[in-house]
Each structure stands twice: as C-alpha cells, then as structure tokens.
Design a protein around this motif. Structure first.
Motif, short mmCIF file in Angstrom:
data_model
loop_
_atom_site.label_atom_id
_atom_site.label_comp_id
_atom_site.label_asym_id
_atom_site.label_seq_id
_atom_site.Cartn_x
_atom_site.Cartn_y
_atom_site.Cartn_z
N PHE A 168 -7.11 15.27 0.63
CA PHE A 168 -6.84 14.70 -0.69
C PHE A 168 -5.37 14.29 -0.72
N ARG A 169 -5.10 13.03 -0.99
CA ARG A 169 -3.71 12.56 -0.95
C ARG A 169 -3.48 11.46 -1.96
N LEU A 170 -2.22 11.30 -2.34
CA LEU A 170 -1.83 10.16 -3.17
C LEU A 170 -1.91 8.88 -2.34
N VAL A 171 -2.11 7.75 -2.99
CA VAL A 171 -2.06 6.49 -2.26
C VAL A 171 -0.66 6.35 -1.66
N ARG A 172 -0.60 5.78 -0.47
CA ARG A 172 0.69 5.63 0.21
C ARG A 172 1.51 4.54 -0.45
N ARG A 173 2.83 4.74 -0.49
CA ARG A 173 3.73 3.78 -1.13
C ARG A 173 4.86 3.43 -0.18
N ASP A 174 5.36 2.18 -0.31
CA ASP A 174 6.45 1.74 0.55
C ASP A 174 7.80 2.11 -0.07
N GLY A 175 8.86 1.58 0.49
CA GLY A 175 10.20 1.96 0.08
C GLY A 175 10.60 1.54 -1.32
N VAL A 176 9.89 0.58 -1.92
CA VAL A 176 10.24 0.15 -3.28
C VAL A 176 9.24 0.66 -4.30
N GLY A 177 8.36 1.56 -3.88
CA GLY A 177 7.46 2.20 -4.82
C GLY A 177 6.09 1.57 -4.95
N LEU A 178 5.86 0.44 -4.30
CA LEU A 178 4.56 -0.21 -4.39
C LEU A 178 3.60 0.40 -3.37
N PRO A 179 2.34 0.59 -3.71
CA PRO A 179 1.39 1.20 -2.79
C PRO A 179 0.89 0.23 -1.74
N GLU A 180 0.36 0.79 -0.68
CA GLU A 180 -0.23 -0.03 0.36
C GLU A 180 -1.50 -0.69 -0.17
N GLU A 181 -1.65 -1.98 0.11
CA GLU A 181 -2.81 -2.70 -0.39
C GLU A 181 -4.11 -2.11 0.16
N SER A 182 -4.08 -1.64 1.40
CA SER A 182 -5.31 -1.09 1.97
C SER A 182 -5.80 0.12 1.17
N ASP A 183 -4.85 0.93 0.69
CA ASP A 183 -5.23 2.09 -0.12
C ASP A 183 -5.80 1.64 -1.47
N LEU A 184 -5.17 0.65 -2.09
CA LEU A 184 -5.65 0.16 -3.38
C LEU A 184 -7.05 -0.44 -3.24
N ARG A 185 -7.26 -1.17 -2.17
CA ARG A 185 -8.59 -1.74 -1.96
C ARG A 185 -9.63 -0.65 -1.70
N ALA A 186 -9.21 0.42 -1.04
CA ALA A 186 -10.13 1.54 -0.82
C ALA A 186 -10.52 2.18 -2.15
N VAL A 187 -9.55 2.36 -3.05
CA VAL A 187 -9.85 2.91 -4.38
C VAL A 187 -10.83 2.01 -5.12
N HIS A 188 -10.54 0.70 -5.13
CA HIS A 188 -11.41 -0.25 -5.82
C HIS A 188 -12.82 -0.22 -5.26
N GLU A 189 -12.95 -0.26 -3.96
CA GLU A 189 -14.28 -0.30 -3.33
C GLU A 189 -15.06 0.99 -3.61
N ILE A 190 -14.39 2.12 -3.57
CA ILE A 190 -15.08 3.39 -3.86
C ILE A 190 -15.58 3.42 -5.29
N LEU A 191 -14.74 3.03 -6.24
CA LEU A 191 -15.14 3.06 -7.65
C LEU A 191 -16.25 2.06 -7.94
N GLU A 192 -16.15 0.86 -7.34
CA GLU A 192 -17.22 -0.13 -7.54
C GLU A 192 -18.55 0.41 -7.02
N ASP A 193 -18.52 1.03 -5.85
CA ASP A 193 -19.75 1.56 -5.25
C ASP A 193 -20.27 2.76 -6.04
N ALA A 194 -19.36 3.67 -6.41
CA ALA A 194 -19.78 4.90 -7.08
C ALA A 194 -20.37 4.65 -8.45
N PHE A 195 -19.90 3.58 -9.13
CA PHE A 195 -20.35 3.32 -10.50
C PHE A 195 -21.45 2.26 -10.58
#
Length: 382
Positions: A221-248
C-alpha cells in the motif's frame, strides 16, 4: 504518535496549477440563463434570473450563507465554506459547470442552481432555495431552477449526441420541502446513502508502519509517486483511474469517464491533495507489481476545530478481493489522518446495495452521521 511533519516532506499540491492537467472539452452548457429561460412566468413581478459573479465577494458570501443554511436545516449543521462555493462558480469550474441565481425585486439572491457535466449521460444538479421565503415564492424559485436544469440537460445531452440525459440531484433525507419539489417535477427517489464517520485518534497512527508505503500478506500500500515539483507520475494516476473505472462498472449509476475528465474533476475539489491518493499492488508474484486497489482521499477542512480526511473513492479489482486490500487502504488513510492530527475520516456508502458494505465499515469503526438520497429525472433529447 509519528512526526506529523513528515507528511508534508514533498512540495505542496498548491504548487501545481489545474492547467497542468488537460481539461475536458469546452463547456456544453448555455451560459446565458435568459437563453434557456426566455420567460419566467412563475416568478413574482420584478424578480429575475442571472449568472452569479464569482468575482463579487458579496455574491460568494451570500451563496455560502444560503448553502450553509440549507445544510443546517437538512442535517443539523453546516459544513460548506466559500471554497466550496467557488468550486461550483469559479473560473476553473466553467468548463464543466453552469450556474444560475434567482434575484428578488431588491436584487438579493434567493435561490441558486448549479449543474455539473459529470460524465457522458449524467448531469449533477445543486438546488438551493432560501428558507426565509414565503411558500409561494419558494415554490416559484424551485420551479425555475428545475426548468433551467432541464433546459441545460437538453443542451448537454444534445452536445454529447445522446438520446437521454440524466439529471442526478441529492437531498438530505429530512428535507421534505425539496422532496416535494422534486417529486412534483417528475424526479424519482432512486437511492439512499449513509454518510459515515470514524474518529481518528493518536493510537490509530500505528495501524500501519508508514502510511506512505507499507506491506502486508503480499500486498503493498503506497501513495502515488511524485516528482520533484510535487506532481504525480502519470502511470500511477492512470492506474488509479483504470482501477476505479473497472471496480465501479457494475455499481449503481456508474458512468464511464475519460482520464482527463476524471483528473480535471477531482482537482477541482477544494480538498484535493496528491498526498491523499493511494495504490495497492500485489507484490508476491513474479514480475512487476500489479495495481489492484486505489483510494482517493481529500481534506475536510473545519472552520472551528481540527480538519478531517474523507474517502472520496475506494475501489478494488475483483481479482484481488478477499486479500484485505480495501481494509489496508482504509487503514492507510486513517493512520495518515491520525499522524496529521486530524480527528475523523468520513465516507459515503450505498445503503441500498446488496453488498451491505455499511456493515463492513461499521465493523471497522465507522458510524452513521446522517442520510442523503439520490433523485433522478431522465430528459429525452429531441
């Protein structure tokens, strides 16, 4: 209690403007209320409709007062603030929302309607009418707000190329006045929701070893990864979106939402923070970790006490159910809230679902605070 300051070691979300995420298409709404309501015979003489001016502090103050009074009468206490109002009427919201206010003869705002182009086929409606009005005038305002919303639904549905556009509006279970207006306007009550809360206490910080990242039984269990300016990695955000779309997919009133729509909408929330997004991954299989669960949390800011955290979304893929993924994600946000000195974690659960999820949450310490309802009306697109 762990050191709360470690939670803020990454640059704050405030450093990342909304424009960093591509917004959805231009607004599908009609900006001018007069264009969809050319005649308002229901209103008293001298009363008018207009768009609220988000740049006018008096307008924001008045809408906040109306909304807080609406909440206090519907559930017993107010919760919204000016940030919540600006989230509906501010410039960033104009791509996906439209607003109208009803002004009395003295140009005082007496009612407010807000519609949100939430996803293909689903439009949300906020419907607020002053409780200080006499019955006849309140009824007139309610009628105008519904007429305006129906016209906006037709515009959105037409722009999306739909045959039917749904209007989805919420009501407190105790708000009989709004229930009567909605029923008279051909809305149907379709769902009941439990709004639940769990205390976050100092000892809850020890529910997990580190809410940033921890493992149990082959699940990380981990937070989405973020780069040096605080923005998260797009791959993590897409993983969140895909999981929620599938789960719901099979859940009540679930509508498909593009990645850009999803990201833009969640970033509009005044309580949004990147360091409140968690992923759960299977790490006990050969190869790369497999994302199987996601939790999107927000901050519930308080005007006169400690802040809280809120579970906006929690989804687990069917292939990973039974492995404690949901429980682990919930423990992560509770531990995180406790380590920040917050006093509660809230969530919403479908009380009509056959899964009886409210029993699971109750077993984990959540308790019912109040009840809300969903009311729907389908608008045919001509």
């Amino acid at each position: 209690m762990p050191d709360a300051t470690r939670q803020e070691s990454a640059p704050p979300e405030d450093a990342a403007p909304v424009e960093d995420v591509a917004p959805p298409a231009e607004s599908r709404f009609v900006d001018d209320p007069a264009a969809v309501l050319p005649v308002t015979p229901a209103l008293p003489p001298g009363w008018t409709v207009a768009r609220p001016d988000a740049g006018d502090p008096a307008v924001v103050e008045r809408l906040t007062a109306l909304l807080r009074d609406h909440e206090a009468r519907g559930r017993g206490w107010p919760g919204s603030d000016e940030a919540a109002v600006l989230g509906e009427i501010g410039v960033p919201a104009e791509r996906t929302r439209a607003n109208v206010v009803v002004l009395d003869g003295r140009e005082r705002i007496q009612a407010w309607g807000s519609v949100h182009d939430r996803a293909g086929g689903r439009m949300l409606l906020v419907h607020v009418v002053s409780h200080d009005l006499p019955t006849a005038e309140a009824d007139a305002c309610a009628s105008v707000l519904v007429d305006w919303a129906v016209a906006q639904a037709a515009a959105v549905g037409s722009a999306r190329g739909l045959d039917v556009q749904q209007i989805d509006t919420g009501a407190f279970a105790a708000d009989e006045r709004l229930h009567a207006w909605l029923a008279a306007a051909d809305f149907a009550k379709v769902r009941t929701w439990w709004q639940m809360s769990r205390p976050a206490q100092d000892e809850d910080a020890d529910l997990v070893t580190d809410p940033h990242s921890w493992e149990r039984s082959g699940v990380r269990f981990r937070l989405v990864r973020r780069d040096g300016v605080g923005l998260p990695e797009e791959s993590d955000l897409r993983a969140v979106h895909e999981i929620l779309e599938d789960a719901f997919t099979d859940h009540f009133n679930s509508w498909a939402e593009t990645f850009d729509e999803f990201l833009h909408r969640l970033r509009e929330d005044p309580g949004h923070r990147w360091d409140h997004w968690w992923l759960a991954e299977l790490v006990d299989r050969p190869g790369e970790p497999i994302p199987v669960g996601a939790l999107v949390g927000t901050v519930s800011e308080s005007q006169d006490g400690p802040d809280g955290s809120y579970v906006s979304y929690l989804g687990v893929l069917g292939t990973a159910r039974g492995r404690g993924v949901a429980k682990g994600l919930l423990h992560s946000i509770v531990a995180d809230a406790a380590s920040r000195g917050r006093d509660r974690v809230g969530l919403e659960v479908d009380a009509d679902s056959s899964t009886r999820a409210q029993e699971i949450y109750s077993a984990l310490g959540w308790r019912l605070r109040y009840v809300t309802e969903s009311w729907h009306r389908d608008v045919p697109i001509v």
